[in-house]
Design an enzyme around this catalytic site. Structure first.
Site, mmCIF file in Angstrom:
data_model
loop_
_atom_site.group_PDB
_atom_site.id
_atom_site.type_symbol
_atom_site.label_atom_id
_atom_site.label_comp_id
_atom_site.label_asym_id
_atom_site.label_seq_id
_atom_site.Cartn_x
_atom_site.Cartn_y
_atom_site.Cartn_z
ATOM 1 N N ASP A 158 15.694 39.800 40.311
ATOM 2 C CA ASP A 158 15.694 38.938 39.817
ATOM 3 C C ASP A 158 14.494 38.781 39.390
ATOM 4 O O ASP A 158 13.990 39.475 39.455
ATOM 5 C CB ASP A 158 16.807 37.399 41.022
ATOM 6 C CG ASP A 158 15.566 37.365 42.093
ATOM 7 O OD1 ASP A 158 14.802 38.409 42.030
ATOM 8 O OD2 ASP A 158 16.806 36.393 42.530
ATOM 9 N N CYS A 212 14.921 40.877 45.385
ATOM 10 C CA CYS A 212 15.174 39.393 45.289
ATOM 11 C C CYS A 212 14.291 38.863 45.951
ATOM 12 O O CYS A 212 13.062 39.801 46.098
ATOM 13 C CB CYS A 212 16.312 38.683 45.407
ATOM 14 S SG CYS A 212 17.587 38.310 47.060
ATOM 15 N N THR A 255 13.914 36.952 48.920
ATOM 16 C CA THR A 255 14.486 37.115 49.672
ATOM 17 C C THR A 255 14.940 38.782 50.165
ATOM 18 O O THR A 255 14.945 39.115 51.619
ATOM 19 C CB THR A 255 15.505 36.931 50.760
ATOM 20 O OG1 THR A 255 16.330 36.113 49.718
ATOM 21 C CG2 THR A 255 15.037 34.656 51.273
ATOM 22 N N ILE A 280 18.340 39.215 50.903
ATOM 23 C CA ILE A 280 19.603 37.976 51.264
ATOM 24 C C ILE A 280 20.600 37.780 49.984
ATOM 25 O O ILE A 280 21.639 38.480 50.259
ATOM 26 C CB ILE A 280 19.336 36.599 52.046
ATOM 27 C CG1 ILE A 280 18.694 37.177 52.831
ATOM 28 C CG2 ILE A 280 20.804 36.742 52.423
ATOM 29 C CD1 ILE A 280 17.928 35.798 53.585
ATOM 30 N N HIS A 315 23.502 55.783 59.741
ATOM 31 C CA HIS A 315 24.864 55.110 60.797
ATOM 32 C C HIS A 315 25.761 55.402 59.559
ATOM 33 O O HIS A 315 27.072 54.479 60.081
ATOM 34 C CB HIS A 315 24.142 54.082 61.623
ATOM 35 C CG HIS A 315 23.681 54.701 62.711
ATOM 36 N ND1 HIS A 315 23.301 54.291 64.202
ATOM 37 C CD2 HIS A 315 22.737 55.921 62.843
ATOM 38 C CE1 HIS A 315 22.602 54.399 64.775
ATOM 39 N NE2 HIS A 315 22.214 56.015 64.330
ATOM 40 N N ARG A 323 30.389 59.993 64.574
ATOM 41 C CA ARG A 323 30.883 59.630 65.150
ATOM 42 C C ARG A 323 30.591 57.819 64.196
ATOM 43 O O ARG A 323 31.874 57.394 64.166
ATOM 44 C CB ARG A 323 30.584 59.537 66.478
ATOM 45 C CG ARG A 323 29.246 58.273 66.158
ATOM 46 C CD ARG A 323 28.931 58.093 67.927
ATOM 47 N NE ARG A 323 27.267 58.076 68.119
ATOM 48 C CZ ARG A 323 26.012 58.280 67.629
ATOM 49 N NH1 ARG A 323 26.262 60.054 67.612
ATOM 50 N NH2 ARG A 323 25.113 57.730 67.881
ATOM 51 N N HIS A 324 29.714 59.284 63.180
ATOM 52 C CA HIS A 324 29.120 56.864 62.099
ATOM 53 C C HIS A 324 30.460 57.310 61.020
ATOM 54 O O HIS A 324 30.722 56.279 60.289
ATOM 55 C CB HIS A 324 28.005 57.105 62.456
ATOM 56 C CG HIS A 324 26.959 57.438 63.192
ATOM 57 N ND1 HIS A 324 26.972 55.710 63.975
ATOM 58 C CD2 HIS A 324 25.715 58.244 63.520
ATOM 59 C CE1 HIS A 324 26.365 56.555 64.757
ATOM 60 N NE2 HIS A 324 25.650 57.951 64.868
HETATM 61 C C1 RB5 Z 1 15.211 32.795 43.926
HETATM 62 O O1 RB5 Z 1 14.508 32.096 44.013
HETATM 63 C C2 RB5 Z 1 15.936 33.067 45.184
HETATM 64 O O2 RB5 Z 1 16.716 32.619 45.346
HETATM 65 C C3 RB5 Z 1 15.873 35.036 45.156
HETATM 66 O O3 RB5 Z 1 15.015 35.385 44.961
HETATM 67 C C4 RB5 Z 1 16.857 35.016 46.596
HETATM 68 O O4 RB5 Z 1 15.322 35.347 47.161
HETATM 69 C C5 RB5 Z 1 17.904 34.866 46.750
HETATM 70 O O5 RB5 Z 1 18.524 35.260 47.815
#
Ligand code: RB5
Length: 145
Positions: free
Chosen positions: A8, A65, A67, A69, A98, A132-133
C-alpha cells in the site's frame, strides 16, 4: 523463482527497494502495484498478490504496508495462503522451515530497509523442512473456510 510483490502507500518505497534488489539477484518479479505513493487500501493489493501465489503464477509473494499487519491479516483470508509477518531473522527462517509460508509481510514503518532486505533474503533462501511440520501445515490448511 517467480515472486509477486505488492504494497500500500505505507510500503510503497520499501517495495521499490526490495524489487530492485530481487531483480538484481535474478528473481523474476511481478509488481502488482500500486504504481504511485497515493493512499490506497491494502486488502486490494493483498488479494492481487495472494491470487497470483494461489494460481501458481508466482511461487512466493511479498506484501508491504506500514505495519505489515493489515497485509498479513488480509492475505491469510485467501485459501492456500500462509502469510507471515516477520521482524527478525529467526522468524524469517522459522516460518519457512516450519510453516512453509508462501507470503512474507513486512512493516515498512517498523523496520529499516537494510533489515527488510536481509529478512527477505533469508526467507527466500530457506527451504521448508517437511517431516513433522508437514502434518502441522496440513492441519492449518484444514482450518480454511
Ligand atoms: C495505512 O495507513 C496503514 O494502516 C497500513 O499501511 C498498514 O499499516 C495496515 O495494517
Amino acid at each position: 523463482m517467480k515472486i509477486a510483490i505488492g504494497s500500500d502507500h505505507g510500503g510503497f518505497e520499501l517495495k521499490a527497494y526490495l524489487k530492485s534488489m530481487l531483480v538484481e539477484k535474478g528473481y523474476q518479479v511481478t509488481d502488482f502495484g500500486p504504481d504511485t505513493s497515493d493512499s490506497v487500501d491494502y486488502p486490494v493489493y493483498a488479494k492481487k498478490v495472494a491470487a497470483a501465489v494461489v494460481a501458481g503464477e508466482a511461487e512466493r509473494g511479498i506484501l508491504l504496508c506500514g505495519t505489515g499487519i493489515g497485509m498479513s491479516i488480509a492475505a491469510n483470508k485467501i485459501n492456500g495462503i500462509r502469510a507471515s509477518l516477520v521482524h527478525d531473522s529467526f522468524s524469517a527462517h522459522a516460518t519457512r522451515e516450519h510453516n512453509d509460508a508462501n507470503i512474507l509481510c513486512l512493516g515498512a514503518r517498523v523496520i529499516g530497509v537494510e533489515l527488510a532486505k536481509e529478512l527477505t533474503n533469508i526467507w527466500l533462501q530457506t527451504e521448508f523442512q517437511g517431516g513433522r511440520h508437514a502434518k502441522r501445515v496440513a492441519q492449518m490448511m484444514e482450518l480454511e473456510g
